[in-house]
Design an enzyme around this catalytic site. Sequence first.
Site, PDB file in Angstrom:
ATOM      1  CB  CYS A 229       0.054  12.661  21.167  1.00 13.16           C
ATOM      2  SG  CYS A 229      -0.321  10.763  20.555  1.00 13.16           S
TER       3      CYS A 229
ATOM      4  CG  HIS B 276      -4.051  11.008  23.666  1.00 15.61           C
ATOM      5  ND1 HIS B 276      -4.942  10.499  22.799  1.00 15.61           N
ATOM      6  CD2 HIS B 276      -2.832  10.827  23.084  1.00 15.61           C
ATOM      7  CE1 HIS B 276      -4.694  10.260  21.842  1.00 15.61           C
ATOM      8  NE2 HIS B 276      -3.532  10.262  21.867  1.00 15.61           N
TER       9      HIS B 276
HETATM   10  O1  L14 Z   1       3.012   9.611  17.323  1.00 16.41           O
HETATM   11  O2  L14 Z   1      -3.012   6.891  18.297  1.00 16.41           O
HETATM   12  O3  L14 Z   1       3.743   7.763  17.018  1.00 16.41           O
HETATM   13  O4  L14 Z   1      -2.667   5.480  16.854  1.00 16.41           O
HETATM   14  C1  L14 Z   1       1.155   6.880  15.885  1.00 16.41           C
HETATM   15  C2  L14 Z   1      -0.112   6.330  16.238  1.00 16.41           C
HETATM   16  C3  L14 Z   1       0.688   8.798  17.938  1.00 16.41           C
HETATM   17  C4  L14 Z   1      -0.737   7.874  18.143  1.00 16.41           C
HETATM   18  C5  L14 Z   1       2.914   8.724  17.073  1.00 16.41           C
HETATM   19  C6  L14 Z   1      -2.410   6.271  17.503  1.00 16.41           C
HETATM   20  C7  L14 Z   1       1.752   7.929  16.867  1.00 16.41           C
HETATM   21  C8  L14 Z   1      -0.940   6.816  17.365  1.00 16.41           C
END
Ligand code: L14
Length: 339
Positions: free
Chosen positions: A133, A246
Site C-alpha cells: 500500500c 496512509h
Molecule cells: O501489503 O499495515 O505487505 O500492517 C502488510 C502489513 C501492508 C500493510 C503488505 C500493515 C502489508 C501492512
Amino acid sequence: MLKKKERYVVAVVGATGAVGEEMVSILEERNFPVDELVLFASERSEGKKIPFRGDEVVVKTLAEDSFKGVDIALFSAGASRSKQWAPVAAKSGCVVVDNSSAWRMDPEIPLVVPEVNPHDLKWHKGIIANPNCSTIQMVVALKPLHDAAKIKRVVVSTYQAVSGTGKKAMDELLKQTTDLLNFRSIQCSVYPHQIAFNILPHIDVFLENGYTKEEMKMVNETKKIMGDDSIRVTATTVRVPVFRGHAESVNIETEKKITANEARALLAAFPGIIVFDAPDKNVYPLPVDVAGKDEVYVGRIREDESIENGLNMWIVADNLRKGAALNAVQIAEKLIEMA
Ligand code: L14
Ligand code: 25A
C-alpha cells in the site's frame, strides 16, 4: 491469459477482510463486468452472506476445485494463503491478482500499478502481484517526476493507518481508545505496544539489517515497479492511530532541476493524482478527507533548500482503496482492456 468475454466469473479470496470487503464494493461501484461473483474466506466466515448488486452471495471455504470456471481471482487473505492457493487458481486457468507480499519480488511475476507500469501485465503467467500500500501511493507520485527529471534518491517516512493490518487492528485501536477514555486498562494483542494516542516506528517484522520488512518492501518494490534499479530508496515506516488513509513525507533528489511549480504541474497532469496544495488556505491532504477516495493526493510541494535538485512533498491515499482493493480491480480492468 485472460480471454475476451462480455462478462467474467470473479472470485474474491479473503472476502470478509478489510481489503476483501472493499474489493466487493469496488467491483459493484465501478460496474465491473461480473457475470458471477464467488466469495471465499476461512471456516470462521463460512455461510456468511455478503450483499452484491441487490443480491446476496454466500461465503465459501477454499477447496482444490474452487477455481473451476473462474476467470479472475482477487486474493487478499494474507501471504501464507496466497502461497498455497494462488498457484492452484492459476493452474485451473484463471488470472490471479494477489494483494499479499507472497509473490511481489518473484522475477517471474509482474508487480503492477496501472498508471506506472501497465506494460508489465503483458508477460504475466497467471499471477500478478499487487504492490504494498505505501509503495503504490508513492510510485504514482514519483513516476511523472522521474520521467521529467530522473530521480536519484528517495527518503520517505510513512504515517500508516491501522486498517493496513486488517480488521483486528481496527478493533484494537477502537477498543484501546474507548478503554483509555473510560479510565480502564488496555490490552495489546495485534501490536506489541499501545496504539491509541501513540506512534509506533514498527510495521511488519524486523529484519537482520535493522529495517522492518515494510521498509524493505518500499525499497525493493519501488525499483521493480519503476523498472529502474538505480533509484536509491530509504524508508522509515510508522504506525499512527488513524483508521484509514496512509500519509507519507517524501524527499526526492533528481538529476535535473525541477521547481516546485513545475512539479505541481507534472503531478496535476498525471492520471490518478490530485494536487491539493494551497498552504495559504490551510489546504493539504489529510487521511480523514482522503478516506473513501480513489486518487493519490499530493500537497506541501516545495523545493529542498539543502541540496541542488531536491523536492519535498506530502502524499496521502486511502490504503484500502488505491493502496489495495482499487489497484487490484484496476489491474483486472487493464487485463480486460488488453484481452
Ligand atoms: O501489503 O499495515 O505487505 O500492517 C502488510 C502489513 C501492508 C500493510 C503488505 C500493515 C502489508 C501492512
Ligand atoms: O496470515 P497472515 O499472512 O499473517 O495474514 C493474515 C492477515 O492478512 C491480512 C488480514 O486482514 C489478516 O490480518 N491482510 C489483508 N491484506 C493483506 C496484505 N496485503 C493482509 N496481510 C498482508 N498483506 P483481515 O483480517 O482484514 O482479512 C483476512 C481475510 O482473509 C480471510 N482468510 C483467512 N484465512 C483464510 C481466508 N480466506 C480463505 N481461506 C483461508 N484459509 C479472512 O476470512 C479474511 O477475509 P475470515 O473468515 O478468517 O475472517 C473473518 C473475520 O474474522 C476476523 N479474524 C481473523 N482472524 C481471527 C479473527 N477473529 C478471531 N480470531 C482470529 N484469529 C477477521 O477480522 C475478519 O473480520
